[in-house]
Design a protein around this motif. Sequence first.
Motif, PDB file in Angstrom:
ATOM      1  N   ASN A  94     -43.233  26.905 -54.239  1.00  0.00           N
ATOM      2  CA  ASN A  94     -42.288  27.821 -53.612  1.00  0.00           C
ATOM      3  C   ASN A  94     -40.843  27.475 -53.935  1.00  0.00           C
ATOM      4  OD1 ASN A  94     -44.022  29.656 -52.367  1.00  0.00           O
ATOM      5  ND2 ASN A  94     -44.355  28.311 -50.611  1.00  0.00           N
ATOM      6  N   ALA A  95     -40.568  26.198 -54.179  1.00  0.00           N
ATOM      7  CA  ALA A  95     -39.206  25.817 -54.566  1.00  0.00           C
ATOM      8  C   ALA A  95     -38.793  26.492 -55.869  1.00  0.00           C
ATOM      9  CB  ALA A  95     -39.105  24.303 -54.706  1.00  0.00           C
ATOM     10  N   VAL A  96     -39.787  26.813 -56.709  1.00  0.00           N
ATOM     11  CA  VAL A  96     -39.501  27.428 -58.001  1.00  0.00           C
ATOM     12  C   VAL A  96     -39.613  28.944 -57.954  1.00  0.00           C
ATOM     13  CG1 VAL A  96     -40.231  27.557 -60.430  1.00  0.00           C
ATOM     14  CG2 VAL A  96     -40.275  25.364 -59.228  1.00  0.00           C
ATOM     15  N   VAL A  97     -40.644  29.466 -57.282  1.00  0.00           N
ATOM     16  CA  VAL A  97     -40.955  30.890 -57.424  1.00  0.00           C
ATOM     17  C   VAL A  97     -40.616  31.751 -56.213  1.00  0.00           C
ATOM     18  CG1 VAL A  97     -42.818  30.317 -59.020  1.00  0.00           C
ATOM     19  CG2 VAL A  97     -43.358  30.711 -56.616  1.00  0.00           C
ATOM     20  N   SER A  98     -40.332  31.160 -55.050  1.00  0.00           N
ATOM     21  CA  SER A  98     -40.166  31.988 -53.851  1.00  0.00           C
ATOM     22  C   SER A  98     -38.769  32.574 -53.688  1.00  0.00           C
ATOM     23  CB  SER A  98     -40.494  31.162 -52.598  1.00  0.00           C
ATOM     24  OG  SER A  98     -39.461  30.219 -52.328  1.00  0.00           O
ATOM     25  N   GLY A  99     -37.761  31.975 -54.344  1.00  0.00           N
ATOM     26  CA  GLY A  99     -36.390  32.435 -54.133  1.00  0.00           C
ATOM     27  C   GLY A  99     -35.902  32.203 -52.711  1.00  0.00           C
ATOM     28  N   LEU A 100     -36.522  31.249 -52.010  1.00  0.00           N
ATOM     29  CA  LEU A 100     -36.225  31.070 -50.591  1.00  0.00           C
ATOM     30  C   LEU A 100     -34.795  30.617 -50.338  1.00  0.00           C
ATOM     31  CD1 LEU A 100     -37.410  31.144 -47.726  1.00  0.00           C
ATOM     32  CD2 LEU A 100     -38.022  28.732 -48.018  1.00  0.00           C
ATOM     33  N   ARG A 101     -34.294  29.725 -51.156  1.00  0.00           N
ATOM     34  CA  ARG A 101     -32.922  29.250 -50.919  1.00  0.00           C
ATOM     35  C   ARG A 101     -31.918  30.382 -51.094  1.00  0.00           C
ATOM     36  NH1 ARG A 101     -30.700  24.254 -50.320  1.00  0.00           N
ATOM     37  NH2 ARG A 101     -32.668  23.235 -50.861  1.00  0.00           N
ATOM     38  N   HIS A 102     -32.138  31.235 -52.091  1.00  0.00           N
ATOM     39  CA  HIS A 102     -31.274  32.410 -52.265  1.00  0.00           C
ATOM     40  C   HIS A 102     -31.363  33.318 -51.042  1.00  0.00           C
ATOM     41  CE1 HIS A 102     -29.412  35.905 -54.240  1.00  0.00           C
ATOM     42  NE2 HIS A 102     -30.375  36.600 -53.669  1.00  0.00           N
ATOM     43  N   THR A 103     -32.572  33.549 -50.550  1.00  0.00           N
ATOM     44  CA  THR A 103     -32.755  34.393 -49.369  1.00  0.00           C
ATOM     45  C   THR A 103     -32.044  33.794 -48.165  1.00  0.00           C
ATOM     46  OG1 THR A 103     -34.886  35.192 -50.187  1.00  0.00           O
ATOM     47  CG2 THR A 103     -34.471  35.415 -47.829  1.00  0.00           C
ATOM     48  N   SER A 128     -38.654  42.582 -34.703  1.00  0.00           N
ATOM     49  CA  SER A 128     -37.328  42.176 -35.180  1.00  0.00           C
ATOM     50  C   SER A 128     -36.200  42.902 -34.459  1.00  0.00           C
ATOM     51  CB  SER A 128     -37.221  42.439 -36.686  1.00  0.00           C
ATOM     52  OG  SER A 128     -35.922  42.133 -37.138  1.00  0.00           O
ATOM     53  N   ARG A 129     -35.182  42.151 -34.076  1.00  0.00           N
ATOM     54  CA  ARG A 129     -33.969  42.739 -33.530  1.00  0.00           C
ATOM     55  C   ARG A 129     -32.982  43.136 -34.625  1.00  0.00           C
ATOM     56  NH1 ARG A 129     -34.243  37.855 -30.376  1.00  0.00           N
ATOM     57  NH2 ARG A 129     -35.098  38.236 -28.294  1.00  0.00           N
ATOM     58  N   ALA A 130     -33.089  42.512 -35.794  1.00  0.00           N
ATOM     59  CA  ALA A 130     -32.036  42.709 -36.789  1.00  0.00           C
ATOM     60  C   ALA A 130     -32.551  42.936 -38.199  1.00  0.00           C
ATOM     61  CB  ALA A 130     -31.081  41.515 -36.777  1.00  0.00           C
ATOM     62  N   LEU A 131     -33.382  42.028 -38.724  1.00  0.00           N
ATOM     63  CA  LEU A 131     -33.686  42.036 -40.156  1.00  0.00           C
ATOM     64  C   LEU A 131     -35.119  41.605 -40.395  1.00  0.00           C
ATOM     65  CD1 LEU A 131     -32.585  42.221 -43.112  1.00  0.00           C
ATOM     66  CD2 LEU A 131     -32.025  39.784 -42.912  1.00  0.00           C
ATOM     67  N   VAL A 132     -35.785  42.306 -41.324  1.00  0.00           N
ATOM     68  CA  VAL A 132     -37.121  41.920 -41.791  1.00  0.00           C
ATOM     69  C   VAL A 132     -37.062  41.730 -43.306  1.00  0.00           C
ATOM     70  CG1 VAL A 132     -39.556  42.511 -41.932  1.00  0.00           C
ATOM     71  CG2 VAL A 132     -38.213  43.274 -39.957  1.00  0.00           C
ATOM     72  N   LEU A 133     -37.652  40.638 -43.786  1.00  0.00           N
ATOM     73  CA  LEU A 133     -37.693  40.336 -45.214  1.00  0.00           C
ATOM     74  C   LEU A 133     -39.108  39.887 -45.579  1.00  0.00           C
ATOM     75  CD1 LEU A 133     -34.457  38.157 -45.350  1.00  0.00           C
ATOM     76  CD2 LEU A 133     -34.667  40.479 -46.266  1.00  0.00           C
ATOM     77  N   HIS A 134     -39.794  40.688 -46.377  1.00  0.00           N
ATOM     78  CA  HIS A 134     -41.117  40.302 -46.855  1.00  0.00           C
ATOM     79  C   HIS A 134     -41.035  40.101 -48.367  1.00  0.00           C
ATOM     80  CE1 HIS A 134     -43.041  40.870 -43.041  1.00  0.00           C
ATOM     81  NE2 HIS A 134     -42.793  42.170 -42.997  1.00  0.00           N
ATOM     82  N   GLY A 135     -41.080  38.852 -48.811  1.00  0.00           N
ATOM     83  CA  GLY A 135     -40.979  38.550 -50.226  1.00  0.00           C
ATOM     84  C   GLY A 135     -42.345  38.313 -50.843  1.00  0.00           C
ATOM     85  N   ASP A 136     -42.533  38.800 -52.058  1.00  0.00           N
ATOM     86  CA  ASP A 136     -43.817  38.609 -52.723  1.00  0.00           C
ATOM     87  C   ASP A 136     -43.633  38.587 -54.235  1.00  0.00           C
ATOM     88  OD1 ASP A 136     -46.524  38.174 -52.972  1.00  0.00           O
ATOM     89  OD2 ASP A 136     -47.127  39.950 -51.846  1.00  0.00           O
ATOM     90  N   ILE A 137     -44.702  38.270 -54.929  1.00  0.00           N
ATOM     91  CA  ILE A 137     -44.728  38.236 -56.378  1.00  0.00           C
ATOM     92  C   ILE A 137     -44.700  39.661 -56.921  1.00  0.00           C
ATOM     93  CG2 ILE A 137     -46.066  37.425 -58.360  1.00  0.00           C
ATOM     94  CD1 ILE A 137     -47.640  35.705 -56.161  1.00  0.00           C
ATOM     95  N   GLU A 159     -36.140  40.833 -57.529  1.00  0.00           N
ATOM     96  CA  GLU A 159     -35.421  39.580 -57.641  1.00  0.00           C
ATOM     97  C   GLU A 159     -36.059  38.757 -58.758  1.00  0.00           C
ATOM     98  OE1 GLU A 159     -35.448  37.752 -53.781  1.00  0.00           O
ATOM     99  OE2 GLU A 159     -34.083  39.247 -52.930  1.00  0.00           O
ATOM    100  N   VAL A 160     -35.408  37.688 -59.141  1.00  0.00           N
ATOM    101  CA  VAL A 160     -35.950  36.838 -60.203  1.00  0.00           C
ATOM    102  C   VAL A 160     -36.436  35.533 -59.588  1.00  0.00           C
ATOM    103  CG1 VAL A 160     -34.526  37.830 -62.019  1.00  0.00           C
ATOM    104  CG2 VAL A 160     -33.619  35.924 -60.676  1.00  0.00           C
ATOM    105  N   PRO A 161     -37.445  34.880 -60.151  1.00  0.00           N
ATOM    106  CA  PRO A 161     -38.229  35.351 -61.295  1.00  0.00           C
ATOM    107  C   PRO A 161     -39.443  36.150 -60.846  1.00  0.00           C
ATOM    108  CG  PRO A 161     -38.787  33.068 -60.822  1.00  0.00           C
ATOM    109  CD  PRO A 161     -37.771  33.495 -59.790  1.00  0.00           C
ATOM    110  N   TYR A 162     -39.525  37.419 -61.228  1.00  0.00           N
ATOM    111  CA  TYR A 162     -40.665  38.282 -60.944  1.00  0.00           C
ATOM    112  C   TYR A 162     -41.022  38.293 -59.459  1.00  0.00           C
ATOM    113  CZ  TYR A 162     -41.114  38.427 -65.967  1.00  0.00           C
ATOM    114  OH  TYR A 162     -40.870  38.602 -67.299  1.00  0.00           O
ATOM    115  N   ARG A 163     -40.018  38.648 -58.674  1.00  0.00           N
ATOM    116  CA  ARG A 163     -40.218  38.739 -57.229  1.00  0.00           C
ATOM    117  C   ARG A 163     -39.776  40.100 -56.717  1.00  0.00           C
ATOM    118  NH1 ARG A 163     -41.505  35.184 -53.885  1.00  0.00           N
ATOM    119  NH2 ARG A 163     -40.284  36.046 -52.185  1.00  0.00           N
ATOM    120  N   LEU A 164     -40.415  40.520 -55.633  1.00  0.00           N
ATOM    121  CA  LEU A 164     -40.025  41.728 -54.929  1.00  0.00           C
ATOM    122  C   LEU A 164     -39.650  41.345 -53.510  1.00  0.00           C
ATOM    123  CD1 LEU A 164     -42.900  44.126 -56.063  1.00  0.00           C
ATOM    124  CD2 LEU A 164     -40.583  43.982 -56.999  1.00  0.00           C
ATOM    125  N   MET A 165     -38.590  41.978 -52.986  1.00  0.00           N
ATOM    126  CA  MET A 165     -38.191  41.771 -51.602  1.00  0.00           C
ATOM    127  C   MET A 165     -38.244  43.111 -50.877  1.00  0.00           C
ATOM    128  SD  MET A 165     -37.393  39.653 -49.267  1.00  0.00           S
ATOM    129  CE  MET A 165     -36.879  38.146 -50.117  1.00  0.00           C
TER     130      MET A 165
END
Length: 237
Positions: free
Chosen positions: A28-37, A148-157, A210-216
Motif C-alpha cells: 500500500n505504501a507504493v500503490v495506494s496513494g494514501l499519503r497523497h490522499t 459521513s458528515r463531510a467526505l467519502v473517499l473510496h480508492g481502488d485499483i 490517480e497514479v499509479p493506475y488508481r481510481l478515487m
Amino acid sequence: MDTVEIMDDPDCDPDMLRRTYANFRYVNAVVSGLRHTYRHDIRPLLSAEVPHTLLDIGSGGGDVARSLARWAARDGLRLAVTGIDPDARAHDYATSQPSLPGLTFRRALSSDLVAAGERFDIVLSNHVLHHLSAGELGGLLVDSERLSRALVLHGDIERAPLAYLGFGLGTWPFFRRSFIRDDGLTSIRRSFTRAELAASVPPGWTVHREVPYRLMLRWSAPPVTLTAARQTGRAHA
C-alpha cells in the motif's frame, strides 16, 4: 468475474494469511496513494483544536487506519480513526498489533453502523470496491453517505494491462510466502476501468483517475460547514 482472492477463502492457510496482512503495508505504501490522499483530502479538514473522526471500511489488517492515525498525531491534529471489517481473521490480526492513541478496530459491517445511527466526519476505503457485487457496491455507497458528515473517499485499483504487467513483474521476487502477488493480480483483473466505475455509481459521486493506475470514488456532503454538521448530528443523537 467469478475468480476470488485466495485470502477471501475461509479455509486458506492461516500463516500465509497473516504474512499477507503484514505485507500489505509495504504494498500500500507504493500503490495506494494514501499519503497523497491524506495530504490533499484529509489533512485540510482536520484541526489541532477540534476533534474529528474517520471511518475505514474494510480495514483488513489495519495498515491504512494505522497510518492515518499516526500521520495525524505527528501533525498535531486531533483525529480518532475507526477501522471496521467483518472478517474475524482480519480483526484478530489488526487488534494484535501495537495500539495507538485514537485508533480503534471493530468487527462490523458498514450497515451495522448505519443501523446504530453512527456518524463520522470522513469515511473511506482502500481496495474494497473490486471485491463487491453490483448490489453490494450500491449498498456501500448508500451506507457511506449516511455515515459521513463531510467526505467519502473510496480508492481502488484501475484495471489496465500495464498495471497487471507492472504488478506482476514488481512483486515477482518478493512476497513468496504470502498471497500478495497472486491475489494482487486477481484484484487487478476484477477491478474497474474509470468508465465502468463512473457508470456504476449514482448521481453525486465522481470518479477521478490517480497514479499509479488508481481510481478515487468521491462524495462530498451538501455545502454546510463541518462544524454545523457535527452539531446537528449531536442534536439528533
